[in-house]
Every structure is written in structure tokens, then in C-alpha cells.
Design a protein around this motif. Structure first.
Motif, PDB file in Angstrom:
ATOM      1  N   PHE A  20      40.135  -6.478   7.513  1.00  0.00           N
ATOM      2  CA  PHE A  20      38.913  -6.142   8.240  1.00  0.00           C
ATOM      3  C   PHE A  20      39.151  -5.934   9.725  1.00  0.00           C
ATOM      4  O   PHE A  20      38.406  -5.233  10.374  1.00  0.00           O
ATOM      5  CB  PHE A  20      37.858  -7.233   8.045  1.00  0.00           C
ATOM      6  N   GLY A  21      40.156  -6.592  10.288  1.00  0.00           N
ATOM      7  CA  GLY A  21      40.424  -6.427  11.713  1.00  0.00           C
ATOM      8  C   GLY A  21      39.293  -6.991  12.557  1.00  0.00           C
ATOM      9  O   GLY A  21      38.780  -8.079  12.309  1.00  0.00           O
ATOM     10  N   TRP A  22      38.864  -6.233  13.534  1.00  0.00           N
ATOM     11  CA  TRP A  22      37.825  -6.702  14.457  1.00  0.00           C
ATOM     12  C   TRP A  22      36.454  -6.764  13.802  1.00  0.00           C
ATOM     13  O   TRP A  22      35.560  -7.435  14.291  1.00  0.00           O
ATOM     14  CB  TRP A  22      37.776  -5.819  15.699  1.00  0.00           C
ATOM     15  N   VAL A  23      36.258  -6.060  12.683  1.00  0.00           N
ATOM     16  CA  VAL A  23      34.966  -6.078  11.992  1.00  0.00           C
ATOM     17  C   VAL A  23      34.673  -7.469  11.436  1.00  0.00           C
ATOM     18  O   VAL A  23      33.523  -7.852  11.261  1.00  0.00           O
ATOM     19  CB  VAL A  23      34.957  -5.018  10.870  1.00  0.00           C
ATOM     20  N   PHE A  24      35.720  -8.250  11.212  1.00  0.00           N
ATOM     21  CA  PHE A  24      35.558  -9.605  10.699  1.00  0.00           C
ATOM     22  C   PHE A  24      34.653 -10.434  11.615  1.00  0.00           C
ATOM     23  O   PHE A  24      33.895 -11.273  11.143  1.00  0.00           O
ATOM     24  CB  PHE A  24      36.928 -10.272  10.570  1.00  0.00           C
ATOM     25  N   PHE A  25      34.687 -10.193  12.922  1.00  0.00           N
ATOM     26  CA  PHE A  25      33.871 -10.965  13.860  1.00  0.00           C
ATOM     27  C   PHE A  25      32.407 -10.534  13.859  1.00  0.00           C
ATOM     28  O   PHE A  25      31.548 -11.269  14.335  1.00  0.00           O
ATOM     29  CB  PHE A  25      34.440 -10.858  15.277  1.00  0.00           C
ATOM     30  N   LEU A  26      32.114  -9.369  13.334  1.00  0.00           N
ATOM     31  CA  LEU A  26      30.721  -8.919  13.287  1.00  0.00           C
ATOM     32  C   LEU A  26      29.903  -9.671  12.241  1.00  0.00           C
ATOM     33  O   LEU A  26      28.700  -9.838  12.404  1.00  0.00           O
ATOM     34  CB  LEU A  26      30.670  -7.418  12.998  1.00  0.00           C
ATOM     35  N   ILE A  27      30.531 -10.132  11.184  1.00  0.00           N
ATOM     36  CA  ILE A  27      29.805 -10.811  10.112  1.00  0.00           C
ATOM     37  C   ILE A  27      29.185 -12.129  10.603  1.00  0.00           C
ATOM     38  O   ILE A  27      27.982 -12.342  10.441  1.00  0.00           O
ATOM     39  CB  ILE A  27      30.712 -11.005   8.882  1.00  0.00           C
ATOM     40  N   PRO A  28      29.933 -13.051  11.239  1.00  0.00           N
ATOM     41  CA  PRO A  28      29.283 -14.268  11.735  1.00  0.00           C
ATOM     42  C   PRO A  28      28.274 -13.996  12.842  1.00  0.00           C
ATOM     43  O   PRO A  28      27.228 -14.655  12.912  1.00  0.00           O
ATOM     44  CB  PRO A  28      30.433 -15.128  12.259  1.00  0.00           C
ATOM     45  N   ILE A  29      28.565 -12.999  13.681  1.00  0.00           N
ATOM     46  CA  ILE A  29      27.608 -12.665  14.746  1.00  0.00           C
ATOM     47  C   ILE A  29      26.298 -12.187  14.132  1.00  0.00           C
ATOM     48  O   ILE A  29      25.209 -12.564  14.584  1.00  0.00           O
ATOM     49  CB  ILE A  29      28.210 -11.610  15.693  1.00  0.00           C
ATOM     50  N   PHE A  30      26.374 -11.375  13.089  1.00  0.00           N
ATOM     51  CA  PHE A  30      25.172 -10.919  12.409  1.00  0.00           C
ATOM     52  C   PHE A  30      24.361 -12.089  11.878  1.00  0.00           C
ATOM     53  O   PHE A  30      23.146 -12.153  12.071  1.00  0.00           O
ATOM     54  CB  PHE A  30      25.560  -9.981  11.253  1.00  0.00           C
ATOM     55  N   TRP A  31      25.024 -13.054  11.235  1.00  0.00           N
ATOM     56  CA  TRP A  31      24.288 -14.183  10.660  1.00  0.00           C
ATOM     57  C   TRP A  31      23.736 -15.115  11.735  1.00  0.00           C
ATOM     58  O   TRP A  31      22.655 -15.682  11.574  1.00  0.00           O
ATOM     59  CB  TRP A  31      25.145 -14.940   9.644  1.00  0.00           C
ATOM     60  N   PHE A  32      24.460 -15.274  12.847  1.00  0.00           N
ATOM     61  CA  PHE A  32      23.906 -16.056  13.961  1.00  0.00           C
ATOM     62  C   PHE A  32      22.641 -15.399  14.496  1.00  0.00           C
ATOM     63  O   PHE A  32      21.654 -16.084  14.807  1.00  0.00           O
ATOM     64  CB  PHE A  32      24.931 -16.212  15.089  1.00  0.00           C
ATOM     65  N   LEU A  33      22.639 -14.093  14.599  1.00  0.00           N
ATOM     66  CA  LEU A  33      21.452 -13.387  15.079  1.00  0.00           C
ATOM     67  C   LEU A  33      20.288 -13.515  14.095  1.00  0.00           C
ATOM     68  O   LEU A  33      19.140 -13.713  14.513  1.00  0.00           O
ATOM     69  CB  LEU A  33      21.778 -11.916  15.334  1.00  0.00           C
ATOM     70  N   VAL A  34      20.565 -13.412  12.804  1.00  0.00           N
ATOM     71  CA  VAL A  34      19.501 -13.540  11.794  1.00  0.00           C
ATOM     72  C   VAL A  34      18.900 -14.939  11.824  1.00  0.00           C
ATOM     73  O   VAL A  34      17.673 -15.110  11.851  1.00  0.00           O
ATOM     74  CB  VAL A  34      20.036 -13.196  10.383  1.00  0.00           C
ATOM     75  N   ILE A  35      19.743 -15.968  11.857  1.00  0.00           N
ATOM     76  CA  ILE A  35      19.250 -17.353  11.887  1.00  0.00           C
ATOM     77  C   ILE A  35      18.508 -17.618  13.195  1.00  0.00           C
ATOM     78  O   ILE A  35      17.455 -18.262  13.206  1.00  0.00           O
ATOM     79  CB  ILE A  35      20.411 -18.336  11.671  1.00  0.00           C
ATOM     80  N   GLY A  36      19.031 -17.108  14.316  1.00  0.00           N
ATOM     81  CA  GLY A  36      18.345 -17.276  15.597  1.00  0.00           C
ATOM     82  C   GLY A  36      16.991 -16.603  15.604  1.00  0.00           C
ATOM     83  O   GLY A  36      16.025 -17.135  16.163  1.00  0.00           O
ATOM     84  N   LEU A  37      16.875 -15.433  14.999  1.00  0.00           N
ATOM     85  CA  LEU A  37      15.591 -14.738  14.922  1.00  0.00           C
ATOM     86  C   LEU A  37      14.593 -15.533  14.093  1.00  0.00           C
ATOM     87  O   LEU A  37      13.422 -15.658  14.474  1.00  0.00           O
ATOM     88  CB  LEU A  37      15.784 -13.345  14.325  1.00  0.00           C
ATOM     89  N   ILE A  38      15.037 -16.109  12.990  1.00  0.00           N
ATOM     90  CA  ILE A  38      14.141 -16.925  12.163  1.00  0.00           C
ATOM     91  C   ILE A  38      13.664 -18.146  12.933  1.00  0.00           C
ATOM     92  O   ILE A  38      12.467 -18.469  12.930  1.00  0.00           O
ATOM     93  CB  ILE A  38      14.853 -17.327  10.855  1.00  0.00           C
ATOM     94  N   ILE A  39      14.562 -18.820  13.625  1.00  0.00           N
ATOM     95  CA  ILE A  39      14.179 -19.998  14.413  1.00  0.00           C
ATOM     96  C   ILE A  39      13.213 -19.604  15.524  1.00  0.00           C
ATOM     97  O   ILE A  39      12.222 -20.297  15.772  1.00  0.00           O
ATOM     98  CB  ILE A  39      15.429 -20.693  14.979  1.00  0.00           C
ATOM     99  N   PHE A  40      13.459 -18.483  16.180  1.00  0.00           N
ATOM    100  CA  PHE A  40      12.563 -18.014  17.240  1.00  0.00           C
ATOM    101  C   PHE A  40      11.165 -17.737  16.701  1.00  0.00           C
ATOM    102  O   PHE A  40      10.168 -18.154  17.300  1.00  0.00           O
ATOM    103  CB  PHE A  40      13.137 -16.753  17.894  1.00  0.00           C
ATOM    104  N   LEU A  41      11.070 -17.044  15.575  1.00  0.00           N
ATOM    105  CA  LEU A  41       9.756 -16.710  15.027  1.00  0.00           C
ATOM    106  C   LEU A  41       8.996 -17.950  14.569  1.00  0.00           C
ATOM    107  O   LEU A  41       7.783 -18.056  14.782  1.00  0.00           O
ATOM    108  CB  LEU A  41       9.913 -15.721  13.870  1.00  0.00           C
ATOM    109  N   VAL A  42       9.682 -18.902  13.964  1.00  0.00           N
ATOM    110  CA  VAL A  42       9.020 -20.130  13.519  1.00  0.00           C
ATOM    111  C   VAL A  42       8.514 -20.926  14.716  1.00  0.00           C
ATOM    112  O   VAL A  42       7.372 -21.400  14.728  1.00  0.00           O
ATOM    113  CB  VAL A  42       9.972 -20.976  12.638  1.00  0.00           C
TER     114      VAL A  42
END
Length: 100
Positions: A20-42
Motif C-alpha cells: 500500500f505504501g503511503w496509502v496505508f496511512f490514509l486508512i487510520p486517518i479516515f477512521w479518526f475523522l469518522v469517529i471524531g465527526l460522530i463525537i462532534f455531532l453527539v
């Protein structure tokens, strides 16, 4: 024939041959953003709910049912406290208002 097929497959594996190379780092960043968005909305909805008073017994103290001054006035009217104590407590309440 199988050696030719294996050699062809090994040389033409495509852009993911090295992993995956550098794309490997996009997966955790994506999930951090999704979880952060859920926490923000709640939390935003909870703050809005508390600002409107919420059900009885919930929310900030100044948004619940009767105010402290009304409760103090009711205690004075019932004879639980005398006038001196009523005026002293009323002065403290008015000096310590959250939005004063």
C-alpha cells in the motif's frame, strides 16, 4: 507453460506490487475523522438539548424548572426562613448569577 505464466504474473502485478505504501496511512486517518465527526455531532446535539432545558432534572442548573430565587421565595412564604436570612441568601444568589 506454468513457468511462463508465473513469470508473467510476477512481473505484471500492477501498482500495488510494493504494497500500500503511503496509502496505508490514509486508512487510520479516515477512521479518526469518522469517529471524531460522530463525537462532534453527539456532543453538539447534547449541548443544544441542554440549552433548551431538556427533561426535568437534566441540563444545566439555570435551565431546570424553578429558579433558585423562586425556590427561596417559596421557602420564605412557607415560613421556613426569616426575612434576614431571605435577604442575605437573595443577595448571594443575585451576586453569583451565571450570566450576570
Amino acid at each position: 507453460m506454468f513457468t511462463t505464466l508465473a513469470a508473467t504474473a510476477a512481473t505484471h502485478v500492477g501498482p500495488w506490487a510494493a504494497g500500500f505504501g503511503w496509502v496505508f496511512f490514509l486508512i487510520p486517518i479516515f477512521w479518526f475523522l469518522v469517529i471524531g465527526l460522530i463525537i462532534f455531532l453527539v456532543s453538539r446535539n447534547r449541548r443544544r438539548y441542554w440549552a433548551n432545558g431538556g427533561p426535568e432534572g437534566y441540563g444545566p442548573p439555570w435551565a431546570r424548572g424553578a429558579s433558585a430565587e423562586q425556590t427561596l421565595g417559596q421557602r420564605f412564604a412557607n415560613g421556613d426562613i426569616d426575612e434576614t436570612e431571605y435577604r442575605a441568601r437573595l443577595e448571594v444568589l443575585r451576586a453569583n448569577r451565571p450570566n450576570a
